[in-house]
Design an enzyme around this catalytic site. Structure first.
Site, PDB file in Angstrom:
ATOM      1  N   GLU A   1       0.855  -1.202   0.000  1.00 53.29           N
ATOM      2  CA  GLU A   1       0.000   0.000   0.000  1.00 53.29           C
ATOM      3  C   GLU A   1       0.883   1.242   0.000  1.00 53.29           C
ATOM      4  O   GLU A   1       1.961   1.243   0.589  1.00 53.29           O
ATOM      5  CB  GLU A   1      -0.851   0.023   1.281  1.00 53.29           C
ATOM      6  CG  GLU A   1      -2.202  -0.655   1.136  1.00 53.29           C
ATOM      7  CD  GLU A   1      -3.245   0.243   0.503  1.00 53.29           C
ATOM      8  OE1 GLU A   1      -2.883   1.216  -0.188  1.00 53.29           O
ATOM      9  OE2 GLU A   1      -4.444  -0.032   0.695  1.00 53.29           O
ATOM     10  N   ASP A   2       0.404   2.295  -0.645  1.00 55.78           N
ATOM     11  CA  ASP A   2       1.120   3.568  -0.582  1.00 55.78           C
ATOM     12  C   ASP A   2       0.973   4.186   0.804  1.00 55.78           C
ATOM     13  O   ASP A   2       1.932   4.675   1.382  1.00 55.78           O
ATOM     14  CB  ASP A   2       0.596   4.525  -1.675  1.00 55.78           C
ATOM     15  CG  ASP A   2      -0.935   4.580  -1.728  1.00 55.78           C
ATOM     16  OD1 ASP A   2      -1.610   3.843  -0.971  1.00 55.78           O
ATOM     17  OD2 ASP A   2      -1.463   5.362  -2.533  1.00 55.78           O
TER      18      ASP A   2
ATOM     19  N   ASP B   1      -4.214   5.112   6.304  1.00 55.10           N
ATOM     20  CA  ASP B   1      -4.764   6.266   7.014  1.00 55.10           C
ATOM     21  C   ASP B   1      -5.663   5.728   8.139  1.00 55.10           C
ATOM     22  O   ASP B   1      -5.186   5.402   9.216  1.00 55.10           O
ATOM     23  CB  ASP B   1      -5.519   7.088   5.953  1.00 55.10           C
ATOM     24  CG  ASP B   1      -6.012   8.424   6.436  1.00 55.10           C
ATOM     25  OD1 ASP B   1      -5.249   9.382   6.404  1.00 55.10           O
ATOM     26  OD2 ASP B   1      -7.187   8.510   6.823  1.00 55.10           O
TER      27      ASP B   1
ATOM     28  N   PHE C   1      -2.764  15.953   5.032  1.00 55.95           N
ATOM     29  CA  PHE C   1      -3.089  15.457   3.696  1.00 55.95           C
ATOM     30  C   PHE C   1      -1.904  15.694   2.771  1.00 55.95           C
ATOM     31  O   PHE C   1      -1.366  16.797   2.704  1.00 55.95           O
ATOM     32  CB  PHE C   1      -4.340  16.146   3.146  1.00 55.95           C
ATOM     33  CG  PHE C   1      -4.810  15.497   1.886  1.00 55.95           C
ATOM     34  CD1 PHE C   1      -5.470  14.280   1.921  1.00 55.95           C
ATOM     35  CD2 PHE C   1      -4.543  16.067   0.649  1.00 55.95           C
ATOM     36  CE1 PHE C   1      -5.873  13.644   0.752  1.00 55.95           C
ATOM     37  CE2 PHE C   1      -4.934  15.450  -0.529  1.00 55.95           C
ATOM     38  CZ  PHE C   1      -5.606  14.234  -0.470  1.00 55.95           C
TER      39      PHE C   1
ATOM     40  N   ARG D   1      -0.374  12.857  -8.645  1.00 59.28           N
ATOM     41  CA  ARG D   1       0.305  11.564  -8.501  1.00 59.28           C
ATOM     42  C   ARG D   1       1.687  11.548  -9.143  1.00 59.28           C
ATOM     43  O   ARG D   1       2.524  10.721  -8.825  1.00 59.28           O
ATOM     44  CB  ARG D   1      -0.513  10.454  -9.198  1.00 59.28           C
ATOM     45  CG  ARG D   1      -1.863  10.180  -8.578  1.00 59.28           C
ATOM     46  CD  ARG D   1      -2.424   8.896  -9.196  1.00 59.28           C
ATOM     47  NE  ARG D   1      -3.833   8.714  -8.941  1.00 59.28           N
ATOM     48  CZ  ARG D   1      -4.350   8.175  -7.841  1.00 59.28           C
ATOM     49  NH1 ARG D   1      -3.558   7.779  -6.867  1.00 59.28           N
ATOM     50  NH2 ARG D   1      -5.643   8.022  -7.704  1.00 59.28           N
TER      51      ARG D   1
HETATM   52  P1  IMP Z   1      -7.680   4.230   4.663  1.00 61.16           P
HETATM   53  O1  IMP Z   1      -8.677   3.216   4.182  1.00 61.16           O
HETATM   54  O2  IMP Z   1      -8.326   5.322   5.477  1.00 61.16           O
HETATM   55  O3  IMP Z   1      -6.498   3.615   5.385  1.00 61.16           O
HETATM   56  O4  IMP Z   1      -7.156   5.042   3.423  1.00 61.16           O
HETATM   57  C1  IMP Z   1      -6.472   4.485   2.436  1.00 61.16           C
HETATM   58  C2  IMP Z   1      -6.555   5.258   1.148  1.00 61.16           C
HETATM   59  O5  IMP Z   1      -6.934   6.636   1.319  1.00 61.16           O
HETATM   60  C3  IMP Z   1      -5.178   5.311   0.549  1.00 61.16           C
HETATM   61  O6  IMP Z   1      -4.917   4.163  -0.221  1.00 61.16           O
HETATM   62  C4  IMP Z   1      -5.228   6.578  -0.259  1.00 61.16           C
HETATM   63  O7  IMP Z   1      -5.761   6.318  -1.519  1.00 61.16           O
HETATM   64  C5  IMP Z   1      -6.148   7.477   0.503  1.00 61.16           C
HETATM   65  N1  IMP Z   1      -5.406   8.444   1.353  1.00 61.16           N
HETATM   66  C6  IMP Z   1      -5.272   8.440   2.697  1.00 61.16           C
HETATM   67  N2  IMP Z   1      -4.554   9.488   3.129  1.00 61.16           N
HETATM   68  C7  IMP Z   1      -4.206  10.186   2.016  1.00 61.16           C
HETATM   69  C8  IMP Z   1      -3.441  11.395   1.808  1.00 61.16           C
HETATM   70  O8  IMP Z   1      -2.913  12.053   2.726  1.00 61.16           O
HETATM   71  N3  IMP Z   1      -3.314  11.789   0.516  1.00 61.16           N
HETATM   72  C9  IMP Z   1      -3.857  11.109  -0.545  1.00 61.16           C
HETATM   73  N4  IMP Z   1      -4.567   9.977  -0.381  1.00 61.16           N
HETATM   74  C10 IMP Z   1      -4.752   9.525   0.890  1.00 61.16           C
HETATM   75 MG    MG Z   2      -4.595   4.140  -2.475  1.00 64.78          MG
END
Ligand code: IMP
Ligand code: MG
Length: 179
Positions: A102-103, A106, A155, A168
């Site tokens: 995963e990148d 969050d 963010f 991106r």
């Molecule tokens: P999660 O399900 O809340 O853990 O979020 C995961 C997805 O939210 C990531 O794979 C990203 O696509 C997006 N995301 C979360 N934080 C950021 C950020 O700071 N910038 C851009 N995309 C984010």
């Molecule tokens: Mg993502």
């Protein structure tokens, strides 16, 4: 280029590519020392992960395979909000050592649903690797096995990460400037 504008927001340079690359090399070597005797399958979650996938794969010094998946989301079936399901998983992962790449993690909602879904395909093991982790934002019981770096709850864009689809393409990571 220390400041960039993406759509209606301004971002400033936060993590230079050199630091990202250092973190990736460390992750790749940690993964390899855990998996010398197996050939892990890296499952990369699109779209955000495409840059990381290429850079990390080049640094992994052993047998391994790579594949890409996307997640489709639908709502209303879970108290945690959005539920995602896997699309595009072509490999038979039964009995395989799988490392999800995963990148960013969050809230952890995306990756925890993914792990749950993939377990249904009976892999030998599933680990989670993420370049970036926002510990203060975590809402799920997710403990990634490999983390490039912890970051504050800001963010960010760049290095594959987007704001409404844009941003991106930057090599470095930029953080939002609150005005
Ligand atoms: P999660 O399900 O809340 O853990 O979020 C995961 C997805 O939210 C990531 O794979 C990203 O696509 C997006 N995301 C979360 N934080 C950021 C950020 O700071 N910038 C851009 N995309 C984010
Ligand atoms: Mg993502």
């Amino acid at each position: 280029m220390d400041r960039i504008q993406i759509l209606d927001k301004v971002f400033e340079k936060n993590i230079p590519f050199e630091r990202i690359h250092e973190a990736i090399v460390k992750m790749a070597h940690a993964m390899h020392s855990d998996h010398k005797d197996s050939d892990p399958l890296f499952l990369c979650v699109l779209n955000g992960c495409f840059m990381l996938a290429g850079d990390l794969f080049k640094e992994y010094p052993g047998a391994c395979e790579i594949s890409f998946i996307k997640l489709s989301s639908y709502s209303g079936t879970s108290t945690t909000g959005e539920v995602k399901s896997v699309i595009g998983l072509n490999e038979d992962i039964a009995g395989r050592v799988v490392i999800i790449l995963e990148d960013i993690i969050d809230s952890g909602i995306t990756v925890s649903h993914l792990v749950k879904d993939l377990k249904g395909y009976n892999p030998k093991s599933i680990q989670v690797a993420t370049l970036l982790l926002k510990p203060a934002a975590l809402r799920m019981d997710v403990k990634p096995d490999y983390v490039g770096m912890d970051i504050p709850n800001d963010f960010i864009v760049g290095y594959g990460l987007d704001y409404n689809g844009y941003g991106r393409n930057y090599k470095d990571i930029y953080k939002i400037v609150e005005e």
